[in-house]
Design an enzyme around this catalytic site. Structure first.
Site, PDB file in Angstrom:
ATOM      1  N   ASP A  20       0.962  -1.165   0.057  1.00 27.09           N
ATOM      2  CA  ASP A  20      -0.187  -0.114   0.001  1.00 27.09           C
ATOM      3  C   ASP A  20       0.702   1.244  -0.032  1.00 27.09           C
ATOM      4  OD1 ASP A  20      -2.418   1.033   0.076  1.00 27.09           O
ATOM      5  OD2 ASP A  20      -2.690   1.290   2.276  1.00 27.09           O
TER       6      ASP A  20
ATOM      7  N   ARG B 180       0.132   7.638  -2.668  1.00 28.52           N
ATOM      8  CA  ARG B 180       0.482   8.967  -1.532  1.00 28.52           C
ATOM      9  C   ARG B 180       2.119   9.127  -2.011  1.00 28.52           C
ATOM     10  NH1 ARG B 180      -1.915   5.802   3.459  1.00 28.52           N
ATOM     11  NH2 ARG B 180      -2.123   4.377   1.782  1.00 28.52           N
TER      12      ARG B 180
ATOM     13  N   HIS C 176       3.042   3.494  -8.861  1.00 30.15           N
ATOM     14  CA  HIS C 176       2.752   2.060  -8.972  1.00 30.15           C
ATOM     15  C   HIS C 176       4.381   1.628  -9.776  1.00 30.15           C
ATOM     16  CE1 HIS C 176      -0.934   2.181  -7.537  1.00 30.15           C
ATOM     17  NE2 HIS C 176      -1.519   2.888  -8.674  1.00 30.15           N
TER      18      HIS C 176
ATOM     19  N   LEU D  51      11.667 -20.350  -5.183  1.00 27.90           N
ATOM     20  CA  LEU D  51      10.799 -19.599  -4.235  1.00 27.90           C
ATOM     21  C   LEU D  51       9.530 -19.471  -5.261  1.00 27.90           C
ATOM     22  CD1 LEU D  51      10.075 -16.925  -2.660  1.00 27.90           C
ATOM     23  CD2 LEU D  51      11.287 -15.536  -4.291  1.00 27.90           C
TER      24      LEU D  51
HETATM   25  C1  IPE Z   1      -5.269  -2.931  -0.670  1.00 28.31           C
HETATM   26  O1  IPE Z   1      -4.971  -1.761  -0.901  1.00 28.31           O
HETATM   27  C2  IPE Z   1      -5.254  -3.764  -2.028  1.00 28.31           C
HETATM   28  C3  IPE Z   1      -4.031  -3.860  -2.538  1.00 28.31           C
HETATM   29  C4  IPE Z   1      -2.762  -3.285  -2.033  1.00 28.31           C
HETATM   30  C5  IPE Z   1      -4.015  -4.262  -3.807  1.00 28.31           C
HETATM   31  P1  IPE Z   1      -6.170  -0.460  -0.873  1.00 28.31           P
HETATM   32  O2  IPE Z   1      -5.221   0.965  -0.924  1.00 28.31           O
HETATM   33  O3  IPE Z   1      -7.062  -0.955  -2.308  1.00 28.31           O
HETATM   34  O4  IPE Z   1      -7.136  -0.705   0.404  1.00 28.31           O
HETATM   35  P2  IPE Z   1      -7.998   0.264   1.060  1.00 28.31           P
HETATM   36  O5  IPE Z   1      -9.022   0.559   0.086  1.00 28.31           O
HETATM   37  O6  IPE Z   1      -7.218   1.543   1.358  1.00 28.31           O
HETATM   38  O7  IPE Z   1      -8.571  -0.671   2.345  1.00 28.31           O
HETATM   39  C1  IPE Z   2      -1.270   0.180  -3.403  1.00 25.96           C
HETATM   40  O1  IPE Z   2      -0.980   1.627  -3.470  1.00 25.96           O
HETATM   41  C2  IPE Z   2      -1.315  -0.461  -4.721  1.00 25.96           C
HETATM   42  C3  IPE Z   2      -2.649  -0.895  -5.235  1.00 25.96           C
HETATM   43  C4  IPE Z   2      -3.712  -0.984  -4.499  1.00 25.96           C
HETATM   44  C5  IPE Z   2      -2.830  -1.543  -6.397  1.00 25.96           C
HETATM   45  P1  IPE Z   2      -2.285   2.504  -3.454  1.00 25.96           P
HETATM   46  O2  IPE Z   2      -2.546   2.871  -4.942  1.00 25.96           O
HETATM   47  O3  IPE Z   2      -3.476   2.117  -2.763  1.00 25.96           O
HETATM   48  O4  IPE Z   2      -1.698   3.946  -3.070  1.00 25.96           O
HETATM   49  P2  IPE Z   2      -2.416   4.862  -1.705  1.00 25.96           P
HETATM   50  O5  IPE Z   2      -3.178   4.084  -0.626  1.00 25.96           O
HETATM   51  O6  IPE Z   2      -3.592   5.547  -2.566  1.00 25.96           O
HETATM   52  O7  IPE Z   2      -1.334   5.701  -1.370  1.00 25.96           O
HETATM   53 MG    MG Z   3      -4.041   2.328  -0.919  1.00 23.33          MG
END
Ligand code: IPE
Ligand code: IPE
Ligand code: MG
Length: 249
Positions: free
Chosen positions: A21, A25, A38, A132
Site C-alpha cells: 500500500d 501517496r 505504481h 521461491l
Molecule cells: C489494498 O490496498 C489492496 C492492494 C494492496 C492491492 P487499498 O489501498 O486498495 O486498500 P484500502 O481500500 O485503502 O483499504
Molecule cells: C497500493 O497503493 C497499490 C494498489 C492498491 C494497486 P495505493 O494505490 O493504494 O496507494 P495509496 O493507498 O493511494 O497511497
Molecule cells: Mg491504498
C-alpha cells in the site's frame, strides 16, 4: 549487507504476505501521477523477491489488485493492468533463471485478456521451479474465496464426494485458492493503514501482523530485513502460555 547479522537465520518465516500500500501517496508527495508510484512499486517487488531468495523465504504473496480496486478511476486501472503485463514480459526470464515459480490467487479470468494470457504463460513456464514461490493476488477478494469454497463444499456434499464428518479446517483449506500454499507466518502492510482490506481472511488466523508507515515504493531490502527482525522478536503462542512455548524451544 550488515543488517543480516540482526537476523536469526534459523527462524526465517517460510511465507511472508504483503499488502503493498501507499504507491499513490508516495507519488503525490513527489508531485507525480499515481501511476509513477505504481511503477516504482514494481521495483520494490523485484527487490523483495531478490531479498527473499537471499534469506531463504520460500513463499511470497503480494496483494496486487483487489476486487474493490476496480472502483478506481479507469485510467489508473488500465495503467495498473499495463504495468502488470510489462512487468511479466520484462521479468519472467530472470525469474525463471532464478528458480521462481509464479502462482496467482483471485479470479484472474476477470482480468483483461492480455493480462490473463501473460499470467497463464508465465505460470506454465515457471511451474517446475522450486527456489521461491511468488503468489500474486489479482482480482482477489478473501470473502469471495471463502464463499467459493463453501459452495464447492456444498456441491461435494450433494454429490457424496464428502460427508459432513469429512469437513474440517484441513479439507476446507484445500478448496481455497491457496491450496498447496502454507499459511503466512508474517503479513506486512505498508503505508500506515491498519486494516486487512479483504485479504487472506482465512489464512491469516495465526499470522503475525506488521504495519509500517513506509510507503511501498520505499520498502526495499533493509525494510524487509527489519520486518523479519521484528517478527523474530514476537512470541507466537498459538493459544498456549509463554512457559509452554519456552519449554518446546
Ligand atoms: C489494498 O490496498 C489492496 C492492494 C494492496 C492491492 P487499498 O489501498 O486498495 O486498500 P484500502 O481500500 O485503502 O483499504
Ligand atoms: C497500493 O497503493 C497499490 C494498489 C492498491 C494497486 P495505493 O494505490 O493504494 O496507494 P495509496 O493507498 O493511494 O497511497
Ligand atoms: Mg491504498
Amino acid at each position: 549487507m550488515s543488517t543480516l547479522t540482526n537476523l536469526d537465520l534459523q527462524n526465517i518465516p517460510r511465507h511472508v504476505a504483503f499488502i503493498m500500500d501507499g504507491n499513490g501517496r508516495w507519488a503525490k508527495n513527489k508531485g507525480q501521477h499515481r501511476l509513477f508510484g505504481h511503477a516504482a512499486g514494481v521495483e520494490s517487488v523485484k527487490e523483495v523477491i531478490k531479498t527473499a531468495r537471499e534469506l531463504g523465504v520460500a513463499y511470497l504473496t503480494m496483494y496486487a489488485f483487489s476486487t474493490e480496486n476496480w472502483a478506481r478511476p479507469s485510467d489508473e486501472v488500465e495503467g495498473l493492468m499495463n504495468l502488470l503485463v510489462d512487468a511479466i514480459a520484462n521479468e519472467v526470464d530472470e525469474m525463471h533463471a532464478n528458480g521462481v515459480r509464479l502462482l496467482t490467487i483471485g479470479d484472474i479470468k476477470g482480468l483483461p485478456g492480455n493480462c490473463y494470457q501473460s499470467l497463464l504463460e508465465a505460470m506454465e513456464r515457471t511451474k517446475d521451479n522450486t527456489a521461491l514461490t511468488l503468489v500474486l493476488a489479482l482480482n482477489y477478494s478473501a470473502r469471495k474465496e471463502i464463499l467459493n469454497a463453501a459452495i464447492a463444499t456444498h456441491k461435494k456434499l450433494l454429490s457424496g464426494e464428502l460427508s459432513l464428518d469429512d469437513i474440517n479446517d484441513t479439507e476446507f483449506s484445500k478448496l481455497l485458492d491457496t491450496k498447496d500454499i502454507p499459511d503466512p507466518e508474517l503479513l506486512v502492510r505498508t503505508s500506515g493503514e491498519c486494516r486487512i482490506s479483504n485479504f487472506l481472511l482465512w489464512q491469516l488466523s495465526y499470522t503475525e501482523l506488521l504495519f509500517t508507515d513506509t510507503h511501498w515504493p520505499d520498502f526495499r531490502r533493509k525494510a524487509f530485513i527489519d520486518a523479519i527482525a521484528a517478527y523474530q522478536k514476537r512470541e507466537r503462542r498459538f493459544g498456549m502460555v509463554s512457559e509452554q512455548i519456552q519449554t518446546t524451544k
